[in-house]
Scaffold this motif. Structure first.
Motif, PDB file in Angstrom:
ATOM      1  N   VAL A   1       0.839  -1.207   0.000  1.00 30.97           N
ATOM      2  CA  VAL A   1       0.000   0.000   0.000  1.00 30.97           C
ATOM      3  C   VAL A   1       0.871   1.254   0.000  1.00 30.97           C
ATOM      4  O   VAL A   1       2.032   1.222   0.422  1.00 30.97           O
ATOM      5  N   SER A   2       0.282   2.338  -0.450  1.00 29.36           N
ATOM      6  CA  SER A   2       0.991   3.607  -0.461  1.00 29.36           C
ATOM      7  C   SER A   2       1.155   4.079   0.982  1.00 29.36           C
ATOM      8  O   SER A   2       0.196   4.106   1.756  1.00 29.36           O
ATOM      9  N   THR A   3       2.391   4.446   1.347  1.00 27.32           N
ATOM     10  CA  THR A   3       2.655   4.905   2.714  1.00 27.32           C
ATOM     11  C   THR A   3       1.908   6.209   2.990  1.00 27.32           C
ATOM     12  O   THR A   3       1.567   6.520   4.119  1.00 27.32           O
ATOM     13  N   HIS A   4       1.630   6.944   1.947  1.00 28.10           N
ATOM     14  CA  HIS A   4       1.025   8.267   2.125  1.00 28.10           C
ATOM     15  C   HIS A   4      -0.487   8.220   2.118  1.00 28.10           C
ATOM     16  O   HIS A   4      -1.132   8.880   2.928  1.00 28.10           O
ATOM     17  N   THR A   5      -1.075   7.457   1.214  1.00 25.66           N
ATOM     18  CA  THR A   5      -2.533   7.483   1.095  1.00 25.66           C
ATOM     19  C   THR A   5      -3.205   6.222   1.621  1.00 25.66           C
ATOM     20  O   THR A   5      -4.417   6.199   1.805  1.00 25.66           O
ATOM     21  N   GLY A   6      -2.436   5.146   1.807  1.00 25.92           N
ATOM     22  CA  GLY A   6      -3.052   3.896   2.265  1.00 25.92           C
ATOM     23  C   GLY A   6      -3.743   3.138   1.138  1.00 25.92           C
ATOM     24  O   GLY A   6      -4.361   2.097   1.363  1.00 25.92           O
ATOM     25  N   VAL A   7      -3.635   3.654  -0.088  1.00 27.28           N
ATOM     26  CA  VAL A   7      -4.284   2.990  -1.216  1.00 27.28           C
ATOM     27  C   VAL A   7      -3.456   1.769  -1.638  1.00 27.28           C
ATOM     28  O   VAL A   7      -2.230   1.798  -1.615  1.00 27.28           O
ATOM     29  N   LEU A   8      -4.170   0.723  -2.009  1.00 23.78           N
ATOM     30  CA  LEU A   8      -3.497  -0.495  -2.465  1.00 23.78           C
ATOM     31  C   LEU A   8      -2.753  -0.200  -3.769  1.00 23.78           C
ATOM     32  O   LEU A   8      -3.342   0.285  -4.734  1.00 23.78           O
ATOM     33  N   THR A   9      -1.451  -0.473  -3.786  1.00 28.38           N
ATOM     34  CA  THR A   9      -0.694  -0.205  -5.016  1.00 28.38           C
ATOM     35  C   THR A   9      -0.398  -1.476  -5.804  1.00 28.38           C
ATOM     36  O   THR A   9      -0.044  -1.421  -6.972  1.00 28.38           O
ATOM     37  N   GLY A  10      -0.514  -2.604  -5.155  1.00 25.87           N
ATOM     38  CA  GLY A  10      -0.254  -3.865  -5.852  1.00 25.87           C
ATOM     39  C   GLY A  10      -0.222  -5.015  -4.865  1.00 25.87           C
ATOM     40  O   GLY A  10      -0.433  -4.812  -3.663  1.00 25.87           O
ATOM     41  N   VAL A  11       0.001  -6.211  -5.370  1.00 26.37           N
ATOM     42  CA  VAL A  11       0.109  -7.370  -4.492  1.00 26.37           C
ATOM     43  C   VAL A  11       1.321  -8.205  -4.919  1.00 26.37           C
ATOM     44  O   VAL A  11       1.744  -8.147  -6.067  1.00 26.37           O
TER      45      VAL A  11
END
Ligand code: C2E
Ligand code: MG
Ligand code: MG
Length: 649
Positions: free
Chosen positions: A408-418
């Motif tokens: 996840v993005s450290t800044h937004t918490g959005v999933l960036t990949g797996v």
């Protein structure tokens, strides 16, 4: 005047009267009284007679009615009997194809139904013959003398199976049931019974039997039959103090044949090899196909290892003879493992396993060779070998699976990949992590097949998520050193993308520094190739390979993943904190994305956020989970935990 009735004449005489003389009054009155008396008596008599007659008539009538009712009952019963007999006959004929009777000498006296014709006999020709006189008519599980003894003893026959060769050469089968007949006084009068045509049932039974014991592809015994044969041979060997050898024969690289030429061709190769093995063994030996490309040979009467080795070599030679596939001359090799009874084991399963272990050893020591099971094997080495043998089947058996761990993005918490992480669902040992089997797969070369499966499955999964959600999820696949060194890697990746339809940008490869440093030039060329397709590349476990970021500059990569051994202590160890800080800064200066792996605590997240680390992966956010859980995680856009970190920062 007419003659008087005798009675009247005597009466007149008794009263001294005469027809010719008129009577005196007294005599006349007397006569009249007598006559009246006589009439009265006659009347009474007539009345009595009439009464008697009426009684007789009534009695007769009752008798007649009784007779009629008896008659009609008899008629009814007869009809019932006839109907039930007809019913019985038709049922008997339906359930059977033959109705027969024998006389006291067991000769046929009557037969009806189609069975004789079905097994090529003329029904009339049977009359007068005893069953054992009928040409070609044979009992299946017993013999005529024993059946004759049964008949002599007047015992019933139950489902006696007889067969007869039909004109076309096939065998026709009938099941015969019958019982002795006795007269009212108990004298034996012969036999009566039925027969059913069971030819189709027999053929079906044979088919089932074949399926249960033979491999339909090669016609060889299957695993079950081999085990039964082995058990039997072991029992004999124990009794006669003899030795036995079990040889496990596994074709080398058969998966490649299948992959390259298709399963139809693979099947042809297996058939050819099955035939060759059959020809190479002695009549007393047994060969079976026990798995995909696995054969077993049971050799009798051999305890000389030298001769066994020769025998094994002969099998290898026959397998390695060239054959023609699609107009091209090809050859395959095999590896053979040998276990001996009683030296290596007493039980079938032990011998089977040890031959398998030895075969695996033969594979490890360079293919196309023979290896004996060795008692020097330490339990753990043995264990490893057994596990390795199992791993070869795990793929085909569908025991491998992928878990996915979110980044996840450290800044937004959005999933960036797996990241796709492989597991082996071992039938006995449970879920095994990669370190329990990947090194072994690397050693044995199985990693290619496993890597191929992981690549295909991960791409297919990412493509499925793509169709299920608006936000695309990038999937990262770990490569092993051997895979990375494979010259076909780029082609294989391209094929996985093409076959699954996944856009290249949604695939990321994770490779380690050491993998790149082993053959830097080749690595650079391979990376250029895959990046040209649009596939992303990250350096995994960064910081553990002692290579400088400066050297990494030469490689076309997109990001680095800081090894979790640094992350673990960033909060407590100033050294680790300093190294991590430096890696993040330098990576950024090279325009590389930085992922921290193994993040387990809120304090670590805060530290990494402050240093500008781009993404985090670790138990803090999520453990590796099955694919089905990923969409729900992706939808947690708000990432409450990270926002909590943000607020407290
Ligand atoms: P890796 O690529 O460094 O994968 C990360 C490993 O760290 C995973 O272990 C993951 O479960 C573990 N991990 C993630 N978050 C945390 C955390 O917060 N704390 C701790 N203590 N551990 C965490 P896993 O799944 O056991 O994988 C181990 C290694 O096996 C992987 O290391 C990777 O090098 C290799 N591997 C996994 N799947 C494959 C594969 O399909 N092919 C190849 N060649 N190697 C694979
Ligand atoms: Mg990894
Ligand atoms: Mg890692």
């Amino acid at each position: 005047m007419n003659r008087l009735h005798d009675l009247l004449a005597r009466q007149l005489e008794a009263d001294e009267l005469s027809p010719d003389v008129p009577p005196d009054p007294a005599a006349w009155r007397n006569l009249l009284a007598r006559v009246a008396g006589a009439y009265g008596q006659a009347d009474q008599e007539r009345q009595r007679l009439a009464q008697e007659r009426d009684g007789a008539v009534r009695e007769l009538e009752a008798l007649r009615r009784e007779r009629e009712s008896i008659e009609s009952r008899v008629v009814e019963r007869t009809a019932e009997l006839a109907a039930s007999e007809a019913r019985f006959r038709s049922l008997a004929l339906l359930g059977s194809d033959w109705f027969w009777e024998l006389d006291t000498q067991f000769a046929f006296v009557s037969t009806s139904g189609d069975l004789p014709a079905a097994i090529g006999l003329a029904a009339e020709a049977l009359i007068g013959m005893r069953p054992w006189d009928v040409p070609g008519f044979e009992p299946v599980a017993c013999d005529w003398p024993s059946l004759q003894a049964q008949l002599d003893a007047h015992e019933p026959l139950r489902d006696v199976v007889v067969c007869r060769q039909l004109p076309d050469g096939r065998l026709g089968y009938a099941s015969i049931t019958g019982e002795p007949r006795f007269a009212a006084d108990g004298t034996f009068t012969g036999y009566r019974g039925i027969g059913r045509d069971i030819t189709r049932q027999k053929i079906a039974e044979e088919k089932v039997n074949r399926l249960a014991h033979y491999d339909p592809l090669t016609g060889l015994f299957n695993r079950t039959a081999f085990f039964q044969g082995l058990e039997h041979a072991l029992a004999l060997a124990r009794r006669h103090n003899r030795s036995l050898a079990v040889l496990f024969v596994d074709l080398d690289g058969f998966k490649d044949v299948n992959d390259a030429f298709g399963h139809g061709t693979g099947d042809d190769v297996l058939r050819v090899m099955g035939r060759r093995l059959t020809q190479a063994i002695r009549g007393t030996d047994t060969v079976a196909r026990v798995g995909g490309d696995e054969f077993m040979v049971l050799a009798d009467l051999v305890d000389d290892e030298g001769r066994l080795r020769e025998f094994g070599q002969r099998l290898l030679d026959t397998i390695a003879e060239p054959f023609v596939l699609d107009g091209q001359e090809c050859r395959v090799s095999a590896s053979i493992g040998i276990a001996l009874f009683p030296k290596d084991g007493e039980e079938a399963t032990t011998l089977f396993k040890k031959a398998d272990v030895a075969m695996y050893r033969a594979k490890e020591s360079g293919r196309n060779s023979v290896a004996f099971f060795s008692v020097d094997d330490t339990p753990s080495a043995q264990d490893r070998v057994v596990l390795g043998a199992g791993l070869r089947r795990a793929l085909d058996a569908g025991q491998l699976l992928l878990l996915y761990q979110p980044k996840v993005s450290t800044h937004t918490g959005v999933l960036t990949g797996v990241e796709a992480l492989v597991r082996w669902q071992h039938p006995e040992r449970g879920l095994l992590p990669p370190h329990a089997f990947i090194p072994m797969a690397e050693d044995s070369g199985l990693i290619r097949a496993i890597g191929h499966w992981v690549m295909q499955s991960a791409c297919a999964q990412a493509q499925q998520w793509r169709t299920e959600t608006a936000v695309p999820i990038r999937v990262a696949v770990n490569l092993s050193a051997r895979q990375f060194g494979d010259e076909h890697l780029a082609a294989e990746i391209a094929r996985a993308l093409a076959e699954t339809g996944l856009p290249a940008e949604l695939l990321e490869l994770e490779i380690t520094e050491s993998m790149m440093m082993a053959h830097p030039d080749r690595a650079a060329a391979t990376l250029l190739e895959v990046r040209a397709m649009g596939v992303q590349v990250s350096i995994d476990d960064f910081g553990t390979g002692y290579s400088s970021l400066a050297r990494l500059k030469k490689f076309p990569i997109d990001g680095v993943k800081i090894d979790r051994s640094f992350i673990r202590d960033i909060v407590t160890s100033p050294d680790d904190a300093a190294i991590t800080t430096a890696i993040i800064a330098m990576a950024h200066s090279l325009r590389l994305r930085v992922v921290a792996e193994g993040v387990e605590s809120r304090a670590q997240v805060r530290f990494l956020r402050e240093r500008g680390c781009d993404e985090i992966q670790g138990f803090y956010y999520s453990r590796p989970v099955p694919a089905s859980k990923i969409l729900a995680i992706a939808q947690r856009h708000s990432a409450p935990r990270l926002r909590a970190v943000e607020r407290s920062a």
